[in-house]
Design a protein around this motif. Structure first.
Motif, short mmCIF file in Angstrom:
data_model
loop_
_atom_site.label_atom_id
_atom_site.label_comp_id
_atom_site.label_asym_id
_atom_site.label_seq_id
_atom_site.Cartn_x
_atom_site.Cartn_y
_atom_site.Cartn_z
N ASP A 153 33.62 51.28 39.54
CA ASP A 153 34.66 50.99 40.98
C ASP A 153 34.82 50.08 41.61
O ASP A 153 35.68 50.69 42.34
CB ASP A 153 34.64 52.76 41.09
CG ASP A 153 34.82 53.81 39.91
OD1 ASP A 153 35.59 53.27 39.03
OD2 ASP A 153 34.15 55.06 40.35
N TYR A 154 33.92 49.15 41.90
CA TYR A 154 34.15 48.04 43.49
C TYR A 154 35.66 47.48 42.49
O TYR A 154 36.37 47.22 41.67
CB TYR A 154 32.82 46.71 42.66
CG TYR A 154 33.70 45.79 41.30
CD1 TYR A 154 33.40 44.94 41.23
CD2 TYR A 154 32.50 46.17 40.80
CE1 TYR A 154 34.13 44.22 40.22
CE2 TYR A 154 32.85 46.02 38.78
CZ TYR A 154 33.84 44.98 39.17
OH TYR A 154 34.27 43.82 37.94
N ALA A 155 36.17 46.66 44.24
CA ALA A 155 36.97 46.32 44.18
C ALA A 155 37.09 45.21 43.88
O ALA A 155 36.15 43.82 44.02
CB ALA A 155 37.25 45.89 45.60
N THR A 159 39.27 37.53 40.16
CA THR A 159 39.91 38.06 39.58
C THR A 159 40.92 37.73 38.50
O THR A 159 41.15 38.53 37.22
CB THR A 159 41.41 37.62 40.38
OG1 THR A 159 41.43 38.59 41.88
CG2 THR A 159 42.73 38.23 39.99
N PRO A 183 31.09 40.90 44.84
CA PRO A 183 32.61 42.29 45.68
C PRO A 183 31.52 42.43 46.91
O PRO A 183 30.51 42.76 47.07
CB PRO A 183 32.62 43.50 43.80
CG PRO A 183 32.44 42.25 43.52
CD PRO A 183 31.83 41.17 43.38
N ARG A 187 37.21 43.47 32.97
CA ARG A 187 35.61 44.52 33.85
C ARG A 187 34.86 45.43 32.96
O ARG A 187 33.38 45.36 33.50
CB ARG A 187 36.53 45.19 34.72
CG ARG A 187 37.40 46.42 34.52
CD ARG A 187 38.36 46.82 35.99
NE ARG A 187 37.21 47.07 36.71
CZ ARG A 187 37.19 47.10 38.19
NH1 ARG A 187 37.88 46.43 38.46
NH2 ARG A 187 35.72 47.23 39.14
N THR A 198 31.74 45.65 47.75
CA THR A 198 31.65 47.65 47.05
C THR A 198 30.63 47.16 45.45
O THR A 198 30.53 46.16 44.56
CB THR A 198 32.22 47.96 47.16
OG1 THR A 198 33.62 47.76 45.62
CG2 THR A 198 32.80 48.71 48.31
N GLN A 236 39.82 40.35 35.24
CA GLN A 236 40.43 41.90 35.95
C GLN A 236 40.51 42.67 34.23
O GLN A 236 39.82 43.56 33.84
CB GLN A 236 41.10 42.24 36.38
CG GLN A 236 41.71 43.02 36.90
CD GLN A 236 40.85 44.22 37.31
OE1 GLN A 236 40.37 44.08 38.65
NE2 GLN A 236 40.89 45.89 37.06
N SER A 273 36.19 40.78 43.43
CA SER A 273 36.51 39.67 44.05
C SER A 273 37.44 39.09 43.62
O SER A 273 38.69 38.95 42.87
CB SER A 273 35.54 38.94 44.49
OG SER A 273 34.96 38.35 43.41
#
Length: 419
Positions: A68-70, A76, A62, A82, A64, A79, A72
């Motif tokens: 609360d990382y986005a 996915t 990721p 997570r 960030t 998800q 990658s």
């Protein structure tokens, strides 16, 4: 160097079997190898999954950090889970060698560099398996697709090849051997017990020729021998205990070395834990494999993409497929109510397949009832880097192994509470 007047013991004098190896202690006066035993068992479970070629860093890590990382692109498929895993950045073992360094993933030590380590290049799963001993039918189960031995190494530094046919794994878990097969196994165990008796008697004869420090090591060795004897007896008892009934249909024996078999392996590994047939399982994705369903080129070839868009696109198809199967494993563990008692390691000894780098390895730690951190970005500066072996040491302590070192570790992994 040989000490005058003392006997020479062949350092290859090992007893191999039961998923472990036993050797005489490393007395300075005798110059031989050393193996120690773990003690009690613990109901916690461990799954280790390794992918020889790793994951493309640009799609795996990721951008960030924090919870609360986005997500990658490669991650996915995970998800929905997570909150149940942590992604680590900037962890590795500091080894080099490209494909030749991959086998250090669960050991932190390359086989060629293992002579100076008390436990050679034993892998984290096999330390856990020694801890379990004969509390389960199988101290550990090693599985994978294709051939090769990159992940699992016993205390003597010998690679443990994976079971690459789910039919064979199903048979081991649920199919009762006939009377003739049981008789042969009993004879094999009896023969190993006889070898143990000879080793124990030989070791006792050395006692009067050793100093205090070496006598202490001899005592540790004899304790190990007694523990192996106990395992042999328990193994005989397992022969007379019926295997659990299978909740799924029997698996047909056929050519099953394709990537599409991974979901079936994930199911069988979950069943192995659920029936307490083992508490330690590993799964290995090799350098290359066959595939019918994925419209891609050679997996190994794709890893050498040099950032070519077409090759990267195909590589991410494979990597997302793998992550989808790991998400399937998480779902199965949750259905079996095993997620909180099972720590799942996913990763590779290859950091970047295109450049053959063994640095900044892709690592995921899931389950185990931990307070997961999302994306945990460890220090990147060389002077502040945290050895991946520290995480493996904390993993073993979580499992119940009482130890303060593992491979190249410098301590426990303090950046995340693992207890």
């Amino acid at each position: 160097m040989k000490t005058p007047g003392l006997p020479v013991i062949d350092r290859r004098h090992f007893l191999r079997g039961l998923g472990m190896a036993l050797a005489l202690p490393a007395f300075e006066s005798l110059n031989v190898g050393f193996a120690a035993e773990a003690k009690a068992t613990d109901p916690r479970r461990l799954i280790c999954i390794g992918n020889h070629l790793g994951f493309w860093p640009g799609g795996f890590f990721p951008t960030t950090g924090g919870r609360d990382y986005a997500m990658s692109s490669t991650l996915t498929p995970l998800q929905p889970h997570r909150s149940d895993f942590t992604v680590f950045s900037n962890l590795d073992h500091g080894v080099k060698g490209g494909h030749g360094g991959v086998h250090a993933f669960l050991t932190s030590v390359k086989k060629e560099e293992s002579a100076g380590f008390p436990e050679k290049n034993i892998s984290v799963d096999q330390v856990a398996a020694e801890h379990v001993g004969s509390a389960t039918r199988y101290p550990s189960i090693t599985a994978g697709i294709g051939g090769g031995t990159d992940m699992c190494w016993n205390r003597a530094g010998v690679g443990i090849p994976p079971i690459n046919n789910p039919a064979r794994l199903f048979e081991a878990l649920f199919v009762e051997p006939n009377a003739s097969a049981k008789a042969s196994e009993r004879e094999r165990l009896s023969n190993r017990a006889s070898v143990l008796d000879a080793l124990r008697d030989s070791a006792k004869q050395l006692g009067g020729k050793l100093d205090a420090a070496d006598r202490s090591k001899l005592d540790q060795y004899l304790t190990s021998v007694r523990d192996v004897e106990r395992r042999l007896q328990m193994s005989k008892e397992w022969l007379s205990k019926p295997k659990p009934k299978s909740p799924i249909k029997a698996i047909e024996d056929e050519n099953r070395e394709q990537i599409e078999e991974i979901p079936l392996f994930m199911d069988l590994m979950t069943l192995a834990l659920q029936t307490d047939s083992t508490r330690v399982a590993t799964f290995e994705v090799p350098l290359n494999f066959h595939t019918q369903d994925l419209d891609v080129g050679s997996y190994h070839g794709l890893s050498h993409h040099s950032k070519a868009e077409g090759l990267l696109t195909q590589l991410q198809v494979v990597e997302k497929y793998l992550m989808t199967q790991f998400a399937h494993l998480f779902e199965k563990l949750k259905e079996a109510k095993l997620m909180d008692s099972t720590l799942v390691v996913i990763g590779s000894g290859m950091g970047n397949g295109s450049s053959h780098s063994n640095r900044n390895l892709p690592v995921i730690l899931a389950g185990g009832g931990l307070q997961h951190q999302g994306h945990l970005v460890c220090p990147a500066a060389e002077s502040k880097r945290i050895p991946l072996a520290n995480l493996w040491l904390s993993t073993l302590q979580w499992f119940g192994c009482e130890r303060d070192r593992f491979g190249r570790s410098t301590g426990t992994f303090s950046a995340m509470k693992i207890s």
